[in-house]
Scaffold this motif. Structure first.
Motif, PDB file in Angstrom:
ATOM      1  N   ASP A 286      44.239   6.832 -29.766  1.00  0.00           N
ATOM      2  CA  ASP A 286      44.929   5.526 -29.847  1.00  0.00           C
ATOM      3  C   ASP A 286      45.324   4.806 -28.719  1.00  0.00           C
ATOM      4  OD1 ASP A 286      46.642   7.318 -28.689  1.00  0.00           O
ATOM      5  OD2 ASP A 286      48.225   7.264 -30.100  1.00  0.00           O
ATOM      6  N   ARG A 287      44.600   5.039 -27.412  1.00  0.00           N
ATOM      7  CA  ARG A 287      44.786   4.309 -26.333  1.00  0.00           C
ATOM      8  C   ARG A 287      43.604   4.509 -25.372  1.00  0.00           C
ATOM      9  NH1 ARG A 287      46.201   5.766 -20.894  1.00  0.00           N
ATOM     10  NH2 ARG A 287      47.771   4.207 -19.874  1.00  0.00           N
ATOM     11  N   ALA A 288      43.224   3.190 -24.965  1.00  0.00           N
ATOM     12  CA  ALA A 288      42.126   3.018 -24.066  1.00  0.00           C
ATOM     13  C   ALA A 288      42.350   2.189 -22.756  1.00  0.00           C
ATOM     14  CB  ALA A 288      40.854   2.317 -24.842  1.00  0.00           C
ATOM     15  N   ILE A 289      41.345   2.290 -21.930  1.00  0.00           N
ATOM     16  CA  ILE A 289      41.649   1.569 -20.606  1.00  0.00           C
ATOM     17  C   ILE A 289      40.397   0.927 -20.408  1.00  0.00           C
ATOM     18  CG2 ILE A 289      42.013   1.455 -18.041  1.00  0.00           C
ATOM     19  CD1 ILE A 289      44.103   3.475 -18.497  1.00  0.00           C
ATOM     20  N   VAL A 290      40.237  -0.537 -20.393  1.00  0.00           N
ATOM     21  CA  VAL A 290      38.954  -1.077 -20.034  1.00  0.00           C
ATOM     22  C   VAL A 290      39.114  -1.773 -18.767  1.00  0.00           C
ATOM     23  CG1 VAL A 290      37.360  -2.745 -21.064  1.00  0.00           C
ATOM     24  CG2 VAL A 290      38.703  -1.272 -22.519  1.00  0.00           C
ATOM     25  N   THR A 291      38.052  -1.666 -17.919  1.00  0.00           N
ATOM     26  CA  THR A 291      37.812  -2.506 -16.551  1.00  0.00           C
ATOM     27  C   THR A 291      36.568  -3.558 -16.841  1.00  0.00           C
ATOM     28  OG1 THR A 291      36.399  -0.775 -15.639  1.00  0.00           O
ATOM     29  CG2 THR A 291      38.713  -0.873 -15.273  1.00  0.00           C
ATOM     30  N   TYR A 292      37.212  -4.561 -16.208  1.00  0.00           N
ATOM     31  CA  TYR A 292      35.813  -5.691 -16.377  1.00  0.00           C
ATOM     32  C   TYR A 292      35.972  -6.751 -15.335  1.00  0.00           C
ATOM     33  CZ  TYR A 292      39.456  -8.423 -18.899  1.00  0.00           C
ATOM     34  OH  TYR A 292      40.547  -9.111 -19.374  1.00  0.00           O
ATOM     35  N   CYS A 293      34.737  -7.341 -15.122  1.00  0.00           N
ATOM     36  CA  CYS A 293      34.879  -8.221 -13.961  1.00  0.00           C
ATOM     37  C   CYS A 293      35.086  -9.628 -14.713  1.00  0.00           C
ATOM     38  CB  CYS A 293      33.719  -8.248 -13.074  1.00  0.00           C
ATOM     39  SG  CYS A 293      33.415  -6.965 -12.183  1.00  0.00           S
ATOM     40  N   GLU A 294      35.388 -10.863 -14.037  1.00  0.00           N
ATOM     41  CA  GLU A 294      35.731 -11.990 -14.468  1.00  0.00           C
ATOM     42  C   GLU A 294      35.167 -13.114 -13.504  1.00  0.00           C
ATOM     43  OE1 GLU A 294      39.149 -14.882 -16.452  1.00  0.00           O
ATOM     44  OE2 GLU A 294      39.636 -12.899 -15.745  1.00  0.00           O
TER      45      GLU A 294
END
Length: 213
Positions: free
Chosen positions: A150-158
């Motif tokens: 029920d929980r997630a961490i997403v990293t990403y570039c912008e």
């Protein structure tokens, strides 16, 4: 000045945001118009290895707003579902600054908690200042760093080097020269609802991110 998701000060303050419960989960039957349509861009990120574009819903953005989101699929069903809904949350974010409606269905469907509170306040501010967004927004190197049921961490570039604020009344674009601050490393915390959809609960951003250039 470029229009950013959050100021540096706000981003730093958001770094330690915790997950909280939310009573306004969206019912999966309450679908956003065009959600069954898939759109994609053929322009890969020049700063990363070429990757297919994410297939996401058509959020009806005006022609002067382009959103390029790399797929970054993993082959893992659970992670790919998280990435798909996180990509849709990105698209919803653009639509929020087109409609400038703090009660938008796009907001309640894809955001909760601190993230929702931030956008409600920023949308109201943008509306009072008479500004919206225009240009090209690029998102790439998206990774699910952590995930449970029920929980997630997403990293990403912008990359916002070609994204600008626009005056609503005059249509004048507030263009600025590209700078290192246009490259942002984002971290988003998502939680899963009882309807098996994912909402962005909190996020933070680091500008001038070398890893995103």
């Amino acid at each position: 000045m470029k229009h950013r998701t959050m100021s540096v000060a706000t981003a730093l303050a958001a770094a330690a945001l915790l997950l909280t419960s939310c009573s306004s989960d969206s019912d999966p039957e309450d679908k956003i118009k065009g959600a069954e349509q898939e759109v994609s861009s053929d322009s890969p990120s020049p700063t990363a290895s070429p990757s297919a574009s994410a297939k996401v819903a058509d959020f009806g953005l005006p022609d002067d707003i382009k959103v390029e989101i790399e797929s970054n699929t993993t082959g893992n069903k659970a992670k790919d579902q998280i990435l798909k809904e996180q990509a849709e949350a990105i698209m919803a974010r653009q639509r929020l600054y087109v409609d400038l409606d703090p009660n938008s269905r796009y907001l309640t469907r894809y955001y909760a908690g601190e993230a929702r509170d931030f956008y409600v306040a920023d949308i109201k501010k943008s509306k009072s200042e008479g500004r919206t967004i225009t240009g090209t927004y690029r998102y790439y190197d998206r990774k699910v760093e952590q995930n449970t049921d029920d929980r997630a961490i997403v990293t990403y570039c912008e990359d916002r080097s070609k994204a600008f604020a626009k005056d609503i009344e005059s249509g004048k674009i507030q263009k600025t020269e590209p700078s290192p601050e246009d490259f942002i490393r984002n971290t988003a915390t998502l939680r899963k609802t009882e309807h098996n959809t994912w909402l962005v609960q909190s996020f933070r951003g680091k500008t001038s991110a070398k890893e995103c250039r």
